[in-house]
Design a protein around this motif. Sequence first.
Motif, PDB file in Angstrom:
ATOM      1  N   PHE A 150      -6.097   8.093   8.227  1.00  0.00           N
ATOM      2  CA  PHE A 150      -5.741   6.958   7.366  1.00  0.00           C
ATOM      3  C   PHE A 150      -4.484   7.228   6.538  1.00  0.00           C
ATOM      4  CE2 PHE A 150     -10.525   5.812   6.868  1.00  0.00           C
ATOM      5  CZ  PHE A 150     -10.474   5.045   8.015  1.00  0.00           C
ATOM      6  N   CYS A 151      -3.690   6.173   6.287  1.00  0.00           N
ATOM      7  CA  CYS A 151      -2.620   6.262   5.288  1.00  0.00           C
ATOM      8  C   CYS A 151      -3.289   6.091   3.917  1.00  0.00           C
ATOM      9  CB  CYS A 151      -1.599   5.154   5.517  1.00  0.00           C
ATOM     10  SG  CYS A 151      -2.300   3.509   5.333  1.00  0.00           S
ATOM     11  N   TYR A 152      -2.551   6.352   2.828  1.00  0.00           N
ATOM     12  CA  TYR A 152      -3.200   6.291   1.510  1.00  0.00           C
ATOM     13  C   TYR A 152      -3.656   4.877   1.148  1.00  0.00           C
ATOM     14  CZ  TYR A 152       1.674   5.325   0.173  1.00  0.00           C
ATOM     15  OH  TYR A 152       2.953   4.818   0.097  1.00  0.00           O
ATOM     16  N   THR A 206      -4.957  -3.988  -2.855  1.00  0.00           N
ATOM     17  CA  THR A 206      -3.621  -4.234  -2.277  1.00  0.00           C
ATOM     18  C   THR A 206      -2.806  -2.944  -2.406  1.00  0.00           C
ATOM     19  OG1 THR A 206      -3.739  -6.475  -3.176  1.00  0.00           O
ATOM     20  CG2 THR A 206      -1.601  -5.742  -2.341  1.00  0.00           C
ATOM     21  N   CYS A 207      -2.190  -2.518  -1.319  1.00  0.00           N
ATOM     22  CA  CYS A 207      -1.437  -1.256  -1.352  1.00  0.00           C
ATOM     23  C   CYS A 207      -0.304  -1.341  -2.383  1.00  0.00           C
ATOM     24  CB  CYS A 207      -0.862  -0.963   0.029  1.00  0.00           C
ATOM     25  SG  CYS A 207       0.064   0.575   0.039  1.00  0.00           S
ATOM     26  N   GLN A 208      -0.098  -0.234  -3.091  1.00  0.00           N
ATOM     27  CA  GLN A 208       0.936  -0.188  -4.126  1.00  0.00           C
ATOM     28  C   GLN A 208       2.311  -0.571  -3.568  1.00  0.00           C
ATOM     29  OE1 GLN A 208       0.261   0.071  -7.398  1.00  0.00           O
ATOM     30  NE2 GLN A 208       2.445  -0.458  -7.593  1.00  0.00           N
ATOM     31  N   PRO A 222      10.348  -0.431   6.133  1.00  0.00           N
ATOM     32  CA  PRO A 222       9.024  -0.171   6.716  1.00  0.00           C
ATOM     33  C   PRO A 222       8.418   1.074   6.066  1.00  0.00           C
ATOM     34  CG  PRO A 222      10.587  -0.727   8.441  1.00  0.00           C
ATOM     35  CD  PRO A 222      11.394  -0.595   7.171  1.00  0.00           C
ATOM     36  N   CYS A 223       7.084   1.076   5.943  1.00  0.00           N
ATOM     37  CA  CYS A 223       6.395   2.136   5.192  1.00  0.00           C
ATOM     38  C   CYS A 223       6.603   3.518   5.810  1.00  0.00           C
ATOM     39  CB  CYS A 223       4.907   1.808   5.143  1.00  0.00           C
ATOM     40  SG  CYS A 223       3.939   3.114   4.439  1.00  0.00           S
ATOM     41  N   ARG A 224       6.781   4.493   4.920  1.00  0.00           N
ATOM     42  CA  ARG A 224       7.046   5.881   5.352  1.00  0.00           C
ATOM     43  C   ARG A 224       5.896   6.416   6.227  1.00  0.00           C
ATOM     44  NH1 ARG A 224       6.840  10.924   2.962  1.00  0.00           N
ATOM     45  NH2 ARG A 224       8.466  12.235   3.848  1.00  0.00           N
TER      46      ARG A 224
END
Length: 283
Positions: free
Chosen positions: A3-5, A89-91, A192-194
């Motif tokens: 999983f991503c954070y 909701t993701c930061q 795009p997310c790291r």
Amino acid sequence: MGFCYGVKSTIEKANSCLKAGKKENLPAYSIGALIHNPDITKYYEKEGLKVIKKPEDGEPGFALIRAHGIPDQLREDFVKAGYKLIDSTCQNILTTKNSIRRYYKEGRKIIVLGVKNHAETLCLLGTKTEEGEDISCLFVSDRDSFKDVSSVLDPDTPVLVVTQTTFPKDLYIQVVEEFSSYFSNIVIGNKPCRSCLIRQASALSLANECNAVLVVGGKNSENTLNLANTVKQTGKPVWLIENSKQIDDKLLEELKKFDKVGVCSGTSTPGGIIEEVIAKLYN
Ligand code: SF4
């Protein structure tokens, strides 16, 4: 892998949502499928976390906002209807929504780059100002829709461009290049997310190192599809599977033709599912 954070936090909050519902004897919901992984979604539904899309779909209780977020109007509708919201909701997405608010206030036109009807894109497009005013955004999903934007905005219009965090990296670069050469006053609000970019780079090196690759993840997961496409572009055979049960005899026969098979996974694939896939391949 794993999983991503943002997804990790959603899973933790799903557990809190279920716990709060049991404690107060209220129903518990996820607004939209919890994550883009059918096994996990099924597990949580069995535990009592019902998936709903709008307030009318259930009786007020605890409702979880998943990592993609929801449009601001929908958030208000849930609160008005008496739901208690648990927000995961993701930061990264909250930060992007704040950029939209800030730059809109400064007079910029807002352009949202994303996959049509993706939950995160809808969340970004549904951003309101702090005062509750709807922010009208232009939506772009590919290089062609750039023409629609340039037909309504002059090159000297101040613009903010933001992207869905799981948008394919190469397409993002192409579209942003087009915008940057057209607009003279442009702010790029995010990338795009790291977590996704690291996985795409890993999938590429894995494809170069192996003879074939298995990508493990939900077939409706944008970042998982991006991984499969990244491998495909190298010309190496690639299969997208959701769990070890999908490694059937036919696939095993195919895989036996290769000396070295790589495994990678999307940001919403749980560690347990990846381990089962690897164990099955070793066996
Ligand atoms: S992929 Fe990135 S933006 Fe999306 S939930 Fe995970 S950490 Fe957040």
